[in-house]
Motif scaffolding. Structure first.
Motif, PDB file in Angstrom:
ATOM      1  N   LEU A 135     -20.367   3.435   8.959  1.00 48.68           N
ATOM      2  CA  LEU A 135     -18.900   3.704   8.243  1.00 48.68           C
ATOM      3  C   LEU A 135     -18.256   2.849  10.280  1.00 48.68           C
ATOM      4  O   LEU A 135     -17.459   1.385   9.830  1.00 48.68           O
ATOM      5  CB  LEU A 135     -17.730   4.876   8.283  1.00 48.68           C
ATOM      6  CG  LEU A 135     -16.244   4.705   8.501  1.00 48.68           C
ATOM      7  CD1 LEU A 135     -16.603   4.050   6.961  1.00 48.68           C
ATOM      8  CD2 LEU A 135     -15.909   5.695   7.828  1.00 48.68           C
ATOM      9  N   ILE A 139     -16.985  -1.111   9.885  1.00 43.00           N
ATOM     10  CA  ILE A 139     -15.459  -1.519   9.958  1.00 43.00           C
ATOM     11  C   ILE A 139     -15.390  -2.279  10.511  1.00 43.00           C
ATOM     12  O   ILE A 139     -14.748  -3.506  11.344  1.00 43.00           O
ATOM     13  CB  ILE A 139     -14.688   0.058  10.328  1.00 43.00           C
ATOM     14  CG1 ILE A 139     -14.676   0.875   9.131  1.00 43.00           C
ATOM     15  CG2 ILE A 139     -13.324  -0.285  11.657  1.00 43.00           C
ATOM     16  CD1 ILE A 139     -14.178   2.048  10.107  1.00 43.00           C
ATOM     17  N   LEU A 152      -8.371   3.572  13.407  1.00 38.56           N
ATOM     18  CA  LEU A 152      -9.063   4.192  11.582  1.00 38.56           C
ATOM     19  C   LEU A 152      -9.889   5.175  13.663  1.00 38.56           C
ATOM     20  O   LEU A 152     -10.067   4.771  13.935  1.00 38.56           O
ATOM     21  CB  LEU A 152      -9.580   3.522  11.360  1.00 38.56           C
ATOM     22  CG  LEU A 152      -9.420   3.304   9.948  1.00 38.56           C
ATOM     23  CD1 LEU A 152     -10.310   1.792   9.603  1.00 38.56           C
ATOM     24  CD2 LEU A 152      -8.948   4.071   9.067  1.00 38.56           C
ATOM     25  N   LEU A 154     -12.714   8.424  13.677  1.00 38.69           N
ATOM     26  CA  LEU A 154     -13.451   9.203  13.253  1.00 38.69           C
ATOM     27  C   LEU A 154     -14.015   9.622  14.566  1.00 38.69           C
ATOM     28  O   LEU A 154     -14.436   9.284  15.379  1.00 38.69           O
ATOM     29  CB  LEU A 154     -14.751   8.520  13.295  1.00 38.69           C
ATOM     30  CG  LEU A 154     -14.144   6.541  12.400  1.00 38.69           C
ATOM     31  CD1 LEU A 154     -15.457   5.811  11.773  1.00 38.69           C
ATOM     32  CD2 LEU A 154     -13.691   7.247  10.789  1.00 38.69           C
ATOM     33  N   ILE A 163     -12.372  11.838   9.345  1.00 40.40           N
ATOM     34  CA  ILE A 163     -11.491  10.128   9.550  1.00 40.40           C
ATOM     35  C   ILE A 163     -10.332  10.507  10.151  1.00 40.40           C
ATOM     36  O   ILE A 163      -9.627  10.636   8.616  1.00 40.40           O
ATOM     37  CB  ILE A 163     -11.807   9.214   8.459  1.00 40.40           C
ATOM     38  CG1 ILE A 163     -13.816   9.440   8.193  1.00 40.40           C
ATOM     39  CG2 ILE A 163     -11.520   7.793   8.855  1.00 40.40           C
ATOM     40  CD1 ILE A 163     -14.251   9.466   6.902  1.00 40.40           C
ATOM     41  N   GLU A 191     -11.875   0.763   0.994  1.00 44.34           N
ATOM     42  CA  GLU A 191     -12.726   1.015   1.465  1.00 44.34           C
ATOM     43  C   GLU A 191     -13.999   2.217   2.313  1.00 44.34           C
ATOM     44  O   GLU A 191     -14.879   2.186   1.925  1.00 44.34           O
ATOM     45  CB  GLU A 191     -12.812  -0.008   2.555  1.00 44.34           C
ATOM     46  CG  GLU A 191     -12.920  -1.566   2.761  1.00 44.34           C
ATOM     47  CD  GLU A 191     -13.765  -2.470   2.307  1.00 44.34           C
ATOM     48  OE1 GLU A 191     -14.644  -1.993   2.475  1.00 44.34           O
ATOM     49  OE2 GLU A 191     -13.472  -3.426   1.587  1.00 44.34           O
ATOM     50  N   LEU A 192     -13.138   3.569   2.079  1.00 41.18           N
ATOM     51  CA  LEU A 192     -14.071   4.277   2.965  1.00 41.18           C
ATOM     52  C   LEU A 192     -14.373   5.360   1.734  1.00 41.18           C
ATOM     53  O   LEU A 192     -15.129   5.762   1.566  1.00 41.18           O
ATOM     54  CB  LEU A 192     -12.702   5.104   3.344  1.00 41.18           C
ATOM     55  CG  LEU A 192     -12.064   5.059   4.931  1.00 41.18           C
ATOM     56  CD1 LEU A 192     -10.545   5.794   5.327  1.00 41.18           C
ATOM     57  CD2 LEU A 192     -12.813   4.475   5.566  1.00 41.18           C
ATOM     58  N   ILE A 196     -17.571   7.687   1.291  1.00 37.83           N
ATOM     59  CA  ILE A 196     -17.683   9.116   1.146  1.00 37.83           C
ATOM     60  C   ILE A 196     -18.507   9.475   0.223  1.00 37.83           C
ATOM     61  O   ILE A 196     -19.007  10.396   0.051  1.00 37.83           O
ATOM     62  CB  ILE A 196     -16.003   9.447   1.175  1.00 37.83           C
ATOM     63  CG1 ILE A 196     -15.164   9.437   2.272  1.00 37.83           C
ATOM     64  CG2 ILE A 196     -15.835  10.874   1.018  1.00 37.83           C
ATOM     65  CD1 ILE A 196     -13.472   9.576   2.191  1.00 37.83           C
TER      66      ILE A 196
END
Length: 338
Positions: A135, A139, A152, A154, A163, A191-192, A196
């Motif tokens: 991820l 990004i 964002l 993480l 997240i 996008e996430l 996931i």
């Protein structure tokens, strides 16, 4: 008178060849040939092996025993303390004897349920770490996400991969005092959703606000309701982006009860959506009627000992950091409540 001649008879004894020597020479010759074959085999191994292999062979002949024994000279070695072994010889055959330290433990005790559970947790932790890595790389490479990289966050917590999408001054995620998402927030969540969906883990979504009191005509509606509406809006957007609806285990609104920046409760970073890709154990606790998951346990101000924070930064220079939040250097407080 005739002369009498004496006849002399010579008897010669014939010898009948060599006497019988038996087969002892054959045994000696066989032993000699075997010894020569072993000698040349050893010479070939010594010549073909590496320096480390020759050292290992030498170490074995110095100390072949894995168990501690008694000897007048006990050379040190990696495989054991050396000396002749005093342990009882097993008569069940070679299969009874362990071939190394790992096998010795395997013969000592079988794998228990705790061992299996530990291996499963380690595998799950590696899977979440790989998801965080993928991820972060996605990004960083995405041009569309470039303006929002500093919003964002993480990290790995005791509950799983967290997240967080945080507010930034002049760039909020939601309309003021509303659960309506901004267009770029929808893009981020879409996008996430694909990432996931790559793992079988379930997720938890929580909404957070700052400490500014929110009052509208309906006096029953406040920050608690606002944070819950925003968390639910994030859930709907993730599902619209392709995430399976069954992955959601919990959606909660926490208002300002778990501030990100405790020294500045009105900071924009406190207004955020937290999505946790939960471990199996955390998901089981979240859905259990006896145990209620608490997002405060995974507060950014008190991360677990195993937490590793990855802050995805933008290409632009970040704003001046808040003194109490060195890990979040790109965030600046805003005066206007959301």
């Amino acid at each position: 008178m005739s002369e009498l001649r004496q006849v002399i008879i010579v008897r010669r004894k014939k010898k009948g060849g060599h006497g019988h020597h038996g087969g002892a020479w054959k045994v000696a010759y066989a032993d000699f040939v075997t010894a020569m074959m072993a000698f040349f085999l050893v010479m070939w191994l010594v010549g073909a092996g590496t320096k480390q292999q020759r050292a290992a062979i030498s170490e074995y002949f110095k100390n072949p025993s894995l168990t501690q024994g008694q000897s007048t000279m006990a050379p040190s070695g990696k495989m054991g303390p050396g000396g002749a072994s005093t342990s009882m010889i097993k008569l069940g055959g070679a299969m009874d004897l362990p071939k190394g330290p790992g096998d010795q433990q395997a013969f000592a005790k079988p794998a228990t349920a705790a061992d299996v559970d530990k291996l499963a947790k380690e595998k799950e932790h590696r899977r979440l770490e790989q998801l965080m890595k993928d991820l972060s790389e996605a990004i960083a490479k995405s041009q569309a996400m470039a303006p929002y990289k500093d919003q964002l966050l993480l990290d790995i917590t005791s509950e799983g991969l967290r997240i967080q999408i945080v507010d930034k001054q002049n760039r909020p995620m939601f309309d003021t005092g509303s659960g309506a998402l901004k267009s770029y927030t929808v893009q981020i969540l879409h996008e996430l959703a694909g990432f996931i969906n790559q793992v079988p883990n379930q997720i938890s979504i929580s909404g957070h606000t700052d400490n500014a009191p929110y009052i509208r005509a309906d006096s029953a509606y406040g920050n608690w309701e606002l944070s819950a509406d925003r968390a639910n809006a994030a859930r709907r957007t993730l599902v619209d982006g392709g995430m399976s609806p069954e992955k959601v285990a919990r959606v909660v609104g926490l208002a300002a009860s778990v501030p990100f920046d405790k020294t500045n409760p009105s900071a924009p970073i406190n207004r955020r959506i937290s999505i946790v890709v939960m471990t199996h154990e955390a998901a089981k606790a979240a859905m259990s009627p006896e145990v209620a998951g608490n997002d405060a346990d995974a507060s950014p101000q008190a991360p677990s000992s195993t937490a590793q924070m990855t802050h995805v930064r933008s290409m632009n220079p970040p704003a001046a950091p808040a003194p109490s939040s060195p890990a979040m250097t790109a965030m600046t407080p805003a005066q206007a409540p959301r």
